[in-house]
Design an enzyme around this catalytic site. Sequence first.
Site, PDB file in Angstrom:
ATOM      1  N   GLY A   1      44.615  42.255  42.140  1.00 36.96           N
ATOM      2  CA  GLY A   1      44.352  41.216  43.130  1.00 36.96           C
ATOM      3  C   GLY A   1      43.191  40.390  42.645  1.00 36.96           C
ATOM      4  O   GLY A   1      43.183  39.938  41.502  1.00 36.96           O
ATOM      5  N   GLU A   2      42.201  40.251  43.477  1.00 36.16           N
ATOM      6  CA  GLU A   2      41.010  39.477  43.109  1.00 36.16           C
ATOM      7  C   GLU A   2      39.792  40.349  43.388  1.00 36.16           C
ATOM      8  O   GLU A   2      39.475  40.637  44.536  1.00 36.16           O
ATOM      9  CB  GLU A   2      40.995  38.171  43.925  1.00 36.16           C
ATOM     10  CG  GLU A   2      39.798  37.308  43.695  1.00 36.16           C
ATOM     11  CD  GLU A   2      39.493  37.076  42.219  1.00 36.16           C
ATOM     12  OE1 GLU A   2      40.388  36.651  41.465  1.00 36.16           O
ATOM     13  OE2 GLU A   2      38.350  37.352  41.811  1.00 36.16           O
ATOM     14  N   SER A   3      39.128  40.757  42.314  1.00 42.76           N
ATOM     15  CA  SER A   3      38.052  41.742  42.467  1.00 42.76           C
ATOM     16  C   SER A   3      36.897  41.221  43.320  1.00 42.76           C
ATOM     17  O   SER A   3      36.279  41.986  44.060  1.00 42.76           O
ATOM     18  CB  SER A   3      37.542  42.193  41.098  1.00 42.76           C
ATOM     19  OG  SER A   3      37.024  41.098  40.370  1.00 42.76           O
TER      20      SER A   3
ATOM     21  N   CYS B   1      44.002  46.381  36.966  1.00 42.54           N
ATOM     22  CA  CYS B   1      43.519  44.998  36.873  1.00 42.54           C
ATOM     23  C   CYS B   1      42.255  44.802  37.731  1.00 42.54           C
ATOM     24  O   CYS B   1      41.207  45.297  37.358  1.00 42.54           O
ATOM     25  CB  CYS B   1      44.650  44.034  37.209  1.00 42.54           C
ATOM     26  SG  CYS B   1      44.379  42.417  36.504  1.00 42.54           S
TER      27      CYS B   1
ATOM     28  N   ARG C   1      36.004  40.274  32.829  1.00 46.54           N
ATOM     29  CA  ARG C   1      37.070  39.670  33.650  1.00 46.54           C
ATOM     30  C   ARG C   1      37.777  38.571  32.858  1.00 46.54           C
ATOM     31  O   ARG C   1      37.174  37.909  32.026  1.00 46.54           O
ATOM     32  CB  ARG C   1      36.490  39.036  34.911  1.00 46.54           C
ATOM     33  CG  ARG C   1      36.023  40.040  35.922  1.00 46.54           C
ATOM     34  CD  ARG C   1      35.395  39.333  37.110  1.00 46.54           C
ATOM     35  NE  ARG C   1      36.372  38.651  37.936  1.00 46.54           N
ATOM     36  CZ  ARG C   1      36.126  37.525  38.603  1.00 46.54           C
ATOM     37  NH1 ARG C   1      34.960  36.932  38.519  1.00 46.54           N
ATOM     38  NH2 ARG C   1      37.062  36.983  39.351  1.00 46.54           N
TER      39      ARG C   1
ATOM     40  N   ILE D   1      48.036  39.742  34.039  1.00 48.09           N
ATOM     41  CA  ILE D   1      47.818  38.525  34.834  1.00 48.09           C
ATOM     42  C   ILE D   1      46.308  38.340  35.010  1.00 48.09           C
ATOM     43  O   ILE D   1      45.667  39.121  35.712  1.00 48.09           O
ATOM     44  CB  ILE D   1      48.488  38.632  36.222  1.00 48.09           C
ATOM     45  CG1 ILE D   1      49.978  38.953  36.087  1.00 48.09           C
ATOM     46  CG2 ILE D   1      48.268  37.356  37.022  1.00 48.09           C
ATOM     47  CD1 ILE D   1      50.658  39.347  37.382  1.00 48.09           C
ATOM     48  N   ARG D   2      45.750  37.323  34.381  1.00 49.53           N
ATOM     49  CA  ARG D   2      44.283  37.108  34.389  1.00 49.53           C
ATOM     50  C   ARG D   2      43.582  38.469  34.185  1.00 49.53           C
ATOM     51  O   ARG D   2      42.698  38.856  34.947  1.00 49.53           O
ATOM     52  CB  ARG D   2      43.824  36.460  35.700  1.00 49.53           C
ATOM     53  CG  ARG D   2      44.236  34.999  35.809  1.00 49.53           C
ATOM     54  CD  ARG D   2      43.643  34.328  37.025  1.00 49.53           C
ATOM     55  NE  ARG D   2      43.990  35.023  38.242  1.00 49.53           N
ATOM     56  CZ  ARG D   2      43.120  35.510  39.115  1.00 49.53           C
ATOM     57  NH1 ARG D   2      41.827  35.366  38.913  1.00 49.53           N
ATOM     58  NH2 ARG D   2      43.525  36.126  40.187  1.00 49.53           N
TER      59      ARG D   2
ATOM     60  N   HIS E   1      49.520  45.701  35.219  1.00 51.32           N
ATOM     61  CA  HIS E   1      50.078  46.056  36.529  1.00 51.32           C
ATOM     62  C   HIS E   1      51.344  46.895  36.398  1.00 51.32           C
ATOM     63  O   HIS E   1      52.453  46.355  36.546  1.00 51.32           O
ATOM     64  CB  HIS E   1      50.452  44.775  37.287  1.00 51.32           C
ATOM     65  CG  HIS E   1      49.310  43.906  37.639  1.00 51.32           C
ATOM     66  ND1 HIS E   1      48.559  44.080  38.778  1.00 51.32           N
ATOM     67  CD2 HIS E   1      48.785  42.838  36.999  1.00 51.32           C
ATOM     68  CE1 HIS E   1      47.628  43.161  38.836  1.00 51.32           C
ATOM     69  NE2 HIS E   1      47.731  42.390  37.773  1.00 51.32           N
TER      70      HIS E   1
ATOM     71  N   GLU F   1      52.550  48.639  38.530  1.00 50.62           N
ATOM     72  CA  GLU F   1      53.198  48.553  39.855  1.00 50.62           C
ATOM     73  C   GLU F   1      54.107  47.335  39.991  1.00 50.62           C
ATOM     74  O   GLU F   1      54.876  47.246  40.936  1.00 50.62           O
ATOM     75  CB  GLU F   1      52.129  48.570  40.968  1.00 50.62           C
ATOM     76  CG  GLU F   1      51.275  47.312  41.111  1.00 50.62           C
ATOM     77  CD  GLU F   1      50.127  47.194  40.113  1.00 50.62           C
ATOM     78  OE1 GLU F   1      50.075  47.985  39.147  1.00 50.62           O
ATOM     79  OE2 GLU F   1      49.287  46.286  40.284  1.00 50.62           O
TER      80      GLU F   1
HETATM   81  N1  GLN Z   1      41.036  38.283  37.332  1.00 42.41           N
HETATM   82  C1  GLN Z   1      41.157  39.029  38.543  1.00 42.41           C
HETATM   83  C2  GLN Z   1      39.800  39.498  39.043  1.00 42.41           C
HETATM   84  O1  GLN Z   1      38.812  39.180  38.503  1.00 42.41           O
HETATM   85  C3  GLN Z   1      42.062  40.214  38.377  1.00 42.41           C
HETATM   86  C4  GLN Z   1      43.486  39.756  38.226  1.00 42.41           C
HETATM   87  C5  GLN Z   1      44.511  40.758  38.654  1.00 42.41           C
HETATM   88  O2  GLN Z   1      44.240  41.757  39.319  1.00 42.41           O
HETATM   89  N2  GLN Z   1      45.736  40.423  38.314  1.00 42.41           N
HETATM   90  O3  GLN Z   1      39.741  40.206  39.991  1.00 42.41           O
END
Ligand code: GLN
Length: 199
Positions: free
Chosen positions: A50-52, A82, A111, A140-141, A181, A183
């Site tokens: 997700g987004e940390s 992630c 990150r 993903i990122r 991921h 999942e």
């Molecule tokens: N770049 C995201 C972060 O800093 C992580 C991306 C992800 O979980 N797919 O949280």
Amino acid sequence: MAHPGNPGVLALQGDWREHLATLADLGVDGVAVRTPEELEKVGSLILPGGESTTISLLLETSGLLPGLRDRLAAGMPAFGTCAGMILLATEVTDGRPDQHHLDAMDVVVRRNAFGRQVDSFEADLDVSGVEGGPVHAVFIRAPVVESAGDGVEVLAKATTPDGVTRPVVCRQGRVLVASFHPELSGEHRLHQLFLDQAA
Ligand code: GLN
């Protein structure tokens, strides 16, 4: 205190539903964790992608942060994918200065080490301890491990755009992290590895 409960999935933001679905495919009842009371009842915890920075903020506002730190310090098994990997690290580079790190694994994590959303990619990786062929990994990122302490086992590596090959799956004791991921790709073997080591 003993915590014999089912595995929990931190369900504040991100792809926690996919983790619950992966556990269900393995015949395990995962528990969505959003409150300190729910955290008390689980025996282990998955921290999703997700987004940390957002999850970090929600850990504060939900009141989960102190209890989560205590459980991890007491040895609760954890699996971070992630954003979850970023949260479990001892140090985060390219993070927000106010984002929390849970110090559950002795790694420095960068990150977005593979670039932005448009630079997302998939790769087949050999993961040490995972049998039956390569793991299909969706990045993903994604973060990467820049350095790891002596107690950290590196289970898989990938090459970042600067041409350097770095760890993307690591384990320390009963804490497992992956940059990608599992999942999201129908991959169940890393969850099985986590459940086996948590047992
Ligand atoms: N770049 C995201 C972060 O800093 C992580 C991306 C992800 O979980 N797919 O949280």
